[in-house]
Write a protein that holds these residues in place. Structure first.
Motif, PDB file in Angstrom:
ATOM      1  N   MET A 179       0.905  -1.020  -0.018  1.00  0.00           N
ATOM      2  CA  MET A 179       0.084  -0.005  -0.055  1.00  0.00           C
ATOM      3  C   MET A 179       1.020   1.176   0.187  1.00  0.00           C
ATOM      4  N   GLN A 180       0.531   2.271  -0.730  1.00  0.00           N
ATOM      5  CA  GLN A 180       1.311   3.605  -1.118  1.00  0.00           C
ATOM      6  C   GLN A 180       1.035   4.536  -0.087  1.00  0.00           C
ATOM      7  N   ASP A 181       1.849   5.105   0.534  1.00  0.00           N
ATOM      8  CA  ASP A 181       1.504   6.368   1.517  1.00  0.00           C
ATOM      9  C   ASP A 181       1.601   7.558   0.779  1.00  0.00           C
ATOM     10  N   ASN A 182       0.409   8.262   0.593  1.00  0.00           N
ATOM     11  CA  ASN A 182       0.063   9.459  -0.394  1.00  0.00           C
ATOM     12  C   ASN A 182       0.180  10.708   0.440  1.00  0.00           C
ATOM     13  N   ARG A 183       0.557  10.621   1.716  1.00  0.00           N
ATOM     14  CA  ARG A 183       0.592  11.672   2.455  1.00  0.00           C
ATOM     15  C   ARG A 183       1.904  12.689   2.250  1.00  0.00           C
ATOM     16  N   PRO A 184       1.783  14.022   2.386  1.00  0.00           N
ATOM     17  CA  PRO A 184       2.947  14.705   2.069  1.00  0.00           C
ATOM     18  C   PRO A 184       4.265  14.292   2.937  1.00  0.00           C
ATOM     19  N   ASN A 185       5.344  14.293   2.497  1.00  0.00           N
ATOM     20  CA  ASN A 185       6.629  13.704   3.081  1.00  0.00           C
ATOM     21  C   ASN A 185       6.888  14.125   4.423  1.00  0.00           C
ATOM     22  N   TRP A 186       6.443  15.636   4.642  1.00  0.00           N
ATOM     23  CA  TRP A 186       6.512  15.984   5.838  1.00  0.00           C
ATOM     24  C   TRP A 186       5.946  15.382   7.113  1.00  0.00           C
ATOM     25  N   ARG A 187       4.781  14.718   6.641  1.00  0.00           N
ATOM     26  CA  ARG A 187       3.807  14.057   7.556  1.00  0.00           C
ATOM     27  C   ARG A 187       4.657  12.760   8.160  1.00  0.00           C
ATOM     28  N   VAL A 190       9.422  19.361  11.550  1.00  0.00           N
ATOM     29  CA  VAL A 190       8.328  19.567  10.401  1.00  0.00           C
ATOM     30  C   VAL A 190       7.400  20.389  10.802  1.00  0.00           C
ATOM     31  N   ARG A 191       7.785  21.172  11.542  1.00  0.00           N
ATOM     32  CA  ARG A 191       6.514  22.392  12.401  1.00  0.00           C
ATOM     33  C   ARG A 191       6.130  23.176  11.301  1.00  0.00           C
ATOM     34  N   GLU A 192       7.124  23.877  10.464  1.00  0.00           N
ATOM     35  CA  GLU A 192       6.797  24.764   9.664  1.00  0.00           C
ATOM     36  C   GLU A 192       6.007  24.314   8.482  1.00  0.00           C
ATOM     37  N   PRO A 193       6.255  23.103   7.800  1.00  0.00           N
ATOM     38  CA  PRO A 193       5.523  22.777   6.616  1.00  0.00           C
ATOM     39  C   PRO A 193       4.072  22.330   7.214  1.00  0.00           C
ATOM     40  N   CYS A 194       3.914  22.087   8.381  1.00  0.00           N
ATOM     41  CA  CYS A 194       2.690  21.468   9.097  1.00  0.00           C
ATOM     42  C   CYS A 194       1.881  22.756   9.206  1.00  0.00           C
ATOM     43  N   LEU A 195       2.349  23.919   9.960  1.00  0.00           N
ATOM     44  CA  LEU A 195       1.605  25.220   9.826  1.00  0.00           C
ATOM     45  C   LEU A 195       1.298  25.762   8.525  1.00  0.00           C
ATOM     46  N   ARG A 196       2.105  25.521   7.536  1.00  0.00           N
ATOM     47  CA  ARG A 196       1.817  26.009   6.084  1.00  0.00           C
ATOM     48  C   ARG A 196       0.584  25.392   5.750  1.00  0.00           C
ATOM     49  N   GLU A 197       0.610  24.107   5.796  1.00  0.00           N
ATOM     50  CA  GLU A 197      -0.505  23.384   5.232  1.00  0.00           C
ATOM     51  C   GLU A 197      -1.830  23.566   5.867  1.00  0.00           C
ATOM     52  N   ALA A 198      -1.873  23.948   7.052  1.00  0.00           N
ATOM     53  CA  ALA A 198      -3.137  24.149   8.133  1.00  0.00           C
ATOM     54  C   ALA A 198      -3.487  25.653   7.395  1.00  0.00           C
ATOM     55  N   LEU A 199      -2.538  26.575   7.032  1.00  0.00           N
ATOM     56  CA  LEU A 199      -2.727  27.951   6.686  1.00  0.00           C
ATOM     57  C   LEU A 199      -3.413  27.690   5.310  1.00  0.00           C
ATOM     58  N   ARG A 200      -2.622  26.793   4.341  1.00  0.00           N
ATOM     59  CA  ARG A 200      -3.275  26.867   2.960  1.00  0.00           C
ATOM     60  C   ARG A 200      -4.517  26.414   3.032  1.00  0.00           C
ATOM     61  N   ILE A 226      -4.243  21.813  16.869  1.00  0.00           N
ATOM     62  CA  ILE A 226      -3.124  22.429  16.851  1.00  0.00           C
ATOM     63  C   ILE A 226      -2.279  21.866  15.572  1.00  0.00           C
ATOM     64  N   TRP A 227      -1.773  22.904  14.966  1.00  0.00           N
ATOM     65  CA  TRP A 227      -0.946  22.442  13.629  1.00  0.00           C
ATOM     66  C   TRP A 227       0.292  23.399  13.748  1.00  0.00           C
ATOM     67  N   GLY A 228       1.613  22.503  13.753  1.00  0.00           N
ATOM     68  CA  GLY A 228       2.606  23.366  13.808  1.00  0.00           C
ATOM     69  C   GLY A 228       2.998  24.306  14.972  1.00  0.00           C
ATOM     70  N   GLY A 229       2.204  23.715  16.121  1.00  0.00           N
ATOM     71  CA  GLY A 229       2.202  24.417  17.436  1.00  0.00           C
ATOM     72  C   GLY A 229       1.282  25.579  17.420  1.00  0.00           C
ATOM     73  N   ALA A 230       0.366  25.733  16.403  1.00  0.00           N
ATOM     74  CA  ALA A 230      -0.615  26.886  16.548  1.00  0.00           C
ATOM     75  C   ALA A 230      -1.923  26.673  16.512  1.00  0.00           C
ATOM     76  N   ASP A 231      -2.820  27.332  17.415  1.00  0.00           N
ATOM     77  CA  ASP A 231      -4.473  26.925  17.397  1.00  0.00           C
ATOM     78  C   ASP A 231      -4.900  27.726  16.252  1.00  0.00           C
ATOM     79  N   ALA A 232      -6.348  27.650  16.105  1.00  0.00           N
ATOM     80  CA  ALA A 232      -6.959  28.381  15.156  1.00  0.00           C
ATOM     81  C   ALA A 232      -6.843  29.884  15.415  1.00  0.00           C
ATOM     82  N   ILE A 233      -6.686  30.385  16.646  1.00  0.00           N
ATOM     83  CA  ILE A 233      -6.377  31.802  16.942  1.00  0.00           C
ATOM     84  C   ILE A 233      -5.161  32.164  16.537  1.00  0.00           C
ATOM     85  N   ASP A 234      -4.024  31.322  16.856  1.00  0.00           N
ATOM     86  CA  ASP A 234      -2.729  31.723  16.452  1.00  0.00           C
ATOM     87  C   ASP A 234      -2.648  31.741  14.933  1.00  0.00           C
ATOM     88  N   ARG A 235      -3.354  30.785  14.271  1.00  0.00           N
ATOM     89  CA  ARG A 235      -3.173  30.850  12.793  1.00  0.00           C
ATOM     90  C   ARG A 235      -3.971  31.909  12.096  1.00  0.00           C
TER      91      ARG A 235
END
Length: 121
Positions: A1-9, A42-52, A59-68
């Protein structure tokens, strides 16, 4: 089975941490989640994905919805989507949340609505 998640995950410090609820953490869990995120490589790409994705929960990249929201505003990005809280009729009716609290709120809403209608007829 192939893992299709982004590499950072695959390198995320939270990977496999089913003991922590990153989506709707309790206050104590939120502290633990943020602590884990603070040292994640991989905190930065995690946060970027949540923003995108305008992620409204968790909590994504250490940031909750208010932080984001603050980050998004400072960078000229769209703010995260804001969903009504659990335990509300709106969350159940418009966003199809099946949790017990939302279903109960919907039942209460419907009872009140029917009573109002009965009073008018």
């Amino acid at each position: 089975m192939q893992d299709n998640r982004p590499n950072w995950r695959r390198a995320a410090a939270c990977r496999g941490r089913v003991d922590l609820d990153f989506i709707e953490p309790s206050p104590d869990e939120a502290v633990e989640c943020r602590t884990l995120c603070s040292s994640c490589s991989v905190r930065e790409p995690c946060l970027r994905e949540a923003l995108r994705n305008r992620e409204p929960w968790g909590i994504w990249g250490g940031a909750d919805a208010i932080d984001r929201e603050l980050v998004a505003m400072s960078e000229g990005l769209p703010a995260p989507r804001i969903l009504p809280p659990h335990g509300t009729n709106t969350r159940y009716a418009k966003h199809r949340c099946p949790c017990d609290a939302c279903r109960q709120a919907h039942r209460i809403h419907e009872r009140r609505r029917r009573r109002r209608q009965e009073g008018r007829t």
